[in-house]
Scaffold this motif. Structure first.
Motif, PDB file in Angstrom:
ATOM      1  N   ASN A  54      61.386 -32.899 -52.105  1.00 56.68           N
ATOM      2  CA  ASN A  54      62.641 -32.185 -51.865  1.00 56.68           C
ATOM      3  C   ASN A  54      62.489 -30.699 -52.188  1.00 56.68           C
ATOM      4  N   GLU A  55      61.735 -30.378 -53.267  1.00 57.05           N
ATOM      5  CA  GLU A  55      61.479 -28.987 -53.630  1.00 57.05           C
ATOM      6  C   GLU A  55      60.681 -28.279 -52.537  1.00 57.05           C
ATOM      7  N   ILE A  56      59.693 -28.983 -51.981  1.00 59.39           N
ATOM      8  CA  ILE A  56      58.887 -28.393 -50.902  1.00 59.39           C
ATOM      9  C   ILE A  56      59.764 -28.077 -49.700  1.00 59.39           C
ATOM     10  N   GLU A  57      60.673 -28.990 -49.382  1.00 55.15           N
ATOM     11  CA  GLU A  57      61.532 -28.799 -48.214  1.00 55.15           C
ATOM     12  C   GLU A  57      62.516 -27.658 -48.421  1.00 55.15           C
ATOM     13  N   LEU A  58      63.043 -27.517 -49.656  1.00 52.46           N
ATOM     14  CA  LEU A  58      64.057 -26.499 -49.914  1.00 52.46           C
ATOM     15  C   LEU A  58      63.449 -25.129 -50.201  1.00 52.46           C
ATOM     16  N   ARG A  59      62.358 -25.101 -50.974  1.00 56.42           N
ATOM     17  CA  ARG A  59      61.826 -23.826 -51.449  1.00 56.42           C
ATOM     18  C   ARG A  59      60.473 -23.464 -50.851  1.00 56.42           C
ATOM     19  N   GLY A  60      59.761 -24.452 -50.323  1.00 56.51           N
ATOM     20  CA  GLY A  60      58.453 -24.164 -49.739  1.00 56.51           C
ATOM     21  C   GLY A  60      57.449 -23.656 -50.750  1.00 56.51           C
ATOM     22  N   PRO A 113      54.164 -23.012 -52.471  1.00 56.61           N
ATOM     23  CA  PRO A 113      52.805 -23.141 -51.909  1.00 56.61           C
ATOM     24  C   PRO A 113      51.948 -24.162 -52.650  1.00 56.61           C
ATOM     25  N   GLU A 114      52.015 -24.138 -54.013  1.00 51.67           N
ATOM     26  CA  GLU A 114      51.174 -25.058 -54.776  1.00 51.67           C
ATOM     27  C   GLU A 114      51.476 -26.518 -54.432  1.00 51.67           C
ATOM     28  N   LEU A 115      52.766 -26.799 -54.200  1.00 49.22           N
ATOM     29  CA  LEU A 115      53.155 -28.169 -53.876  1.00 49.22           C
ATOM     30  C   LEU A 115      52.916 -28.494 -52.409  1.00 49.22           C
ATOM     31  N   ALA A 116      53.044 -27.472 -51.551  1.00 52.70           N
ATOM     32  CA  ALA A 116      52.890 -27.706 -50.116  1.00 52.70           C
ATOM     33  C   ALA A 116      51.510 -28.253 -49.786  1.00 52.70           C
ATOM     34  N   GLU A 117      50.477 -27.815 -50.578  1.00 56.72           N
ATOM     35  CA  GLU A 117      49.125 -28.308 -50.337  1.00 56.72           C
ATOM     36  C   GLU A 117      49.023 -29.813 -50.591  1.00 56.72           C
ATOM     37  N   LYS A 118      49.901 -30.328 -51.453  1.00 63.14           N
ATOM     38  CA  LYS A 118      49.862 -31.750 -51.805  1.00 63.14           C
ATOM     39  C   LYS A 118      50.877 -32.571 -51.017  1.00 63.14           C
ATOM     40  N   GLN A 119      51.552 -31.970 -50.067  1.00 64.56           N
ATOM     41  CA  GLN A 119      52.665 -32.648 -49.405  1.00 64.56           C
ATOM     42  C   GLN A 119      52.239 -33.964 -48.756  1.00 64.56           C
ATOM     43  N   LEU A 124      51.720 -36.550 -51.435  1.00 63.19           N
ATOM     44  CA  LEU A 124      52.995 -36.959 -52.028  1.00 63.19           C
ATOM     45  C   LEU A 124      53.791 -37.851 -51.073  1.00 63.19           C
ATOM     46  N   GLU A 125      53.714 -37.537 -49.771  1.00 63.04           N
ATOM     47  CA  GLU A 125      54.380 -38.378 -48.775  1.00 63.04           C
ATOM     48  C   GLU A 125      53.795 -39.793 -48.800  1.00 63.04           C
ATOM     49  N   GLN A 126      52.466 -39.871 -48.910  1.00 58.70           N
ATOM     50  CA  GLN A 126      51.822 -41.185 -48.942  1.00 58.70           C
ATOM     51  C   GLN A 126      52.187 -41.936 -50.222  1.00 58.70           C
ATOM     52  N   LEU A 127      52.210 -41.205 -51.362  1.00 56.05           N
ATOM     53  CA  LEU A 127      52.611 -41.825 -52.633  1.00 56.05           C
ATOM     54  C   LEU A 127      54.023 -42.387 -52.528  1.00 56.05           C
TER      55      LEU A 127
END
Length: 552
Positions: A447-453, A455-461, A464-467
């Motif tokens: 949710n944070e990636i979708e709202l704020r984008g 970068p550190e989390l976007a690489e793991k998206q 995280l989706e698979q998890l």
């Protein structure tokens, strides 16, 4: 080989075949060949113990009885003599066949008093005490004997309308309870006729459960009870009122052969819906039961208290205890080769131990003849079989899968420390609550990636989706098909793995966690069939089962 030799061999075979005699004066055999001997002497001059079976034809010719008599006849020094029903019913006891040992038991139409007169006249060794069979026909006496032996029974009171004392038939009925001779029974309660021959037992339900009553009776086709909207107790006849015992929907049937042997089976309780569960052959389905030590002691007490070597009774397992609710007297297991073998062995040894010395039969007493089934061990000792240990490989299943991802978010460190990861440097999460916490973190970060984008989390998206997808499988957490592991890396992961291709390896070497999620390894439809088939095979193993295995 000449014809004379063949005929000689055939005649020898005829002499050794087991035979059941239909009466002393009758030369026709229920099974086998003719014989002119009626005094227990074999043709070669050897003495035999004549075991008389005195019961109604429906019982003496039943499949369980024939199975046991066939095995009992295999004893070298035992001969079976079945009393014809017309002789039992019509002729005086003086004209009944003679026997050394008497197996006699009451059923509908059986003249028990004549059997007692015969035993008094001939003095045979009696397997099941005949006088006590009168007590077994009266539930009041059954409960009194059980109480005197310290055996647990349901709380009860007797409403004896045949008594001249008005204190013995006081009944006050209310909507949700009855008061019998001053004893209150709240619904649900059980109403049993005092006669054990009357199987019309009623269970009355409270209004909060819809009221009415379940009416139990002897099985008719595939029915053993029916529901009735009638909530009022019966107003004629004498009854026992007792507390309804909340079991798990099954009744336990116990069958003793002497005080040291008990075979137990469970069946669906007739109080549930009244429908009898039957197998492909039309027989009622029974499940093997292992008795506890306390229940084995109960079996011994029942056998000795009622003086019935072969005896059946009903157990109710409720509230962590076992209660005896009925004693049936002479009863056989319907379909168990293991029971038939054990029963014949114990009875045969018991009879010969008692009568062989008196009749001067050269029979040696076997070791521990009346004990439960025993087996030799590598140490030379004899031990009772307590359990069956099986090493079983799983059936056909889906492949196991694994995914790794390096994480540094504080929320992962919080859950890592919460479950003691800092002590050993790693933690395994399997419980539903733990997996739910990991799923909540994955949802939060996505949710944070979708709202704020970020970068550190976007690489793991993708990871995280698979998890999230794995943890959301099935809609709930159960079983052993998913788990999450976390491993502490004080300087980050040292190098990339095939599962982390494309991730940034040039960043600062800060502490991190390697999160590993594993799933899969579930039974396929074929594996489920394999598991169920194996379960059916195990039902045929000791300590009971149906004695045979059907496929398909």
């Amino acid at each position: 080989m000449s014809y004379t030799e063949l005929e000689h061999g055939y005649q020898g075979l005829r002499k050794t075949r087991p035979a059941f005699y239909g009466g002393e004066e009758s030369s026709d055999l229920i099974r086998g060949v003719k014989s002119n001997n009626s005094d227990g002497e074999e043709e070669n001059g050897g003495k035999q113990v004549v075991v008389g079976i005195c019961a109604m034809a429906k019982k003496s010719e039943s499949k369980p009885m024939r199975e046991i008599l066939t095995r009992l006849q295999e004893f070298q020094y035992i001969r079976i003599l079945v009393f014809p029903e017309d002789v039992i019913v019509q002729k005086p006891v003086e004209e009944w066949p003679s026997c050394d040992c008497l197996i006699s038991f009451h059923s509908k139409g059986f003249p028990l008093e004549k059997a007692i007169q015969y035993a008094t006249l001939r003095h045979p060794y009696v397997i099941n005490n005949l006088h006590m069979q009168y007590d077994i026909q009266d539930r009041r006496k059954v409960y009194s004997i059980l109480e005197s032996q310290g055996i647990e029974i349901p709380r009860y009171a007797v409403l004896d309308r045949d008594s001249t004392d008005p204190k013995n038939h006081e009944l006050i009925e209310s909507e949700d309870h009855v008061e019998v001779n001053g004893v209150v029974f709240n619904k649900p309660f059980v109403e049993k006729p005092v006669s054990a021959e009357d199987h019309n037992i009623y269970i009355y339900y409270p209004t909060s459960a819809g009221g009415g009553s379940q009416r139990l009776f002897r099985k008719i086709g595939s029915r053993s009870s029916v529901y009735s909207p009638e909530s009022r107790v019966r107003k004629t006849g004498s009854f026992i009122y007792e507390d309804f015992m909340p079991t798990d929907g099954t009744d336990v049937k116990v069958y003793t052969v002497g005080p040291d042997y008990a075979h137990a089976e469970a069946r669906k309780s007739p109080a549930l819906d009244g429908k009898v569960e039957r197998d492909s052959e039309g027989k009622e389905i029974r499940y093997p039961v292992i008795l506890s030590n306390a229940e084995k002691l109960i079996s011994r007490k029942v056998c000795l208290a009622f003086k019935q070597t072969v005896c059946g009774f009903d157990l109710l397992r409720a509230n962590g205890k076992s209660f005896v609710c009925d004693v049936n007297g002479f009863s056989f297991v319907k379909n168990s080769n293991k029971y038939y073998d054990d029963c014949a062995k114990i009875l045969g040894n018991m009879i010969l131990r008692e009568l062989a010395p008196t009749l001067h039969i050269p029979w040696s007493v076997p070791f521990q003849l009346d004990d439960p089934p025993i087996v030799p061990t590598t140490f030379g000792k004899m031990m009772e079989l307590r359990c069956v240990v099986a090493v079983i490989r799983h059936g056909d299943r889906t492949p196991k899968q694994k995914m790794k991802v390096e994480v540094r978010h504080p929320k992962f460190f919080e859950i890592f420390e919460k479950y003691g990861g800092q002590v050993n440097g790693h933690v395994k999460l399997k419980r539903p609550k733990q997996l739910q916490e990991v799923l909540d973190i994955a949802r939060f970060l996505l949710n944070e990636i979708e709202l704020r984008g970020i970068p550190e989390l976007a690489e793991k998206q993708a990871k995280l989706e698979q998890l999230k997808s794995v943890l959301e499988m099935y809609g709930h957490f159960s079983g052993i098909n998913r788990k999450v592991q976390m491993k502490y890396q004080p300087k980050g992961r040292p190098k990339s793995s095939s599962s982390d291709d494309g991730e940034n390896q040039n960043g600062p070497r800060e502490p991190s966690l390697v999160l590993i999620v594993k799933w899969g390894g579930e039974l396929t439809p074929a594996g489920r069939i394999q598991a169920e088939e194996l379960g059916r095979i195990f039902r045929c193993m000791y300590p009971g089962g149906q004695g045979r295995h059907y496929t398909g």
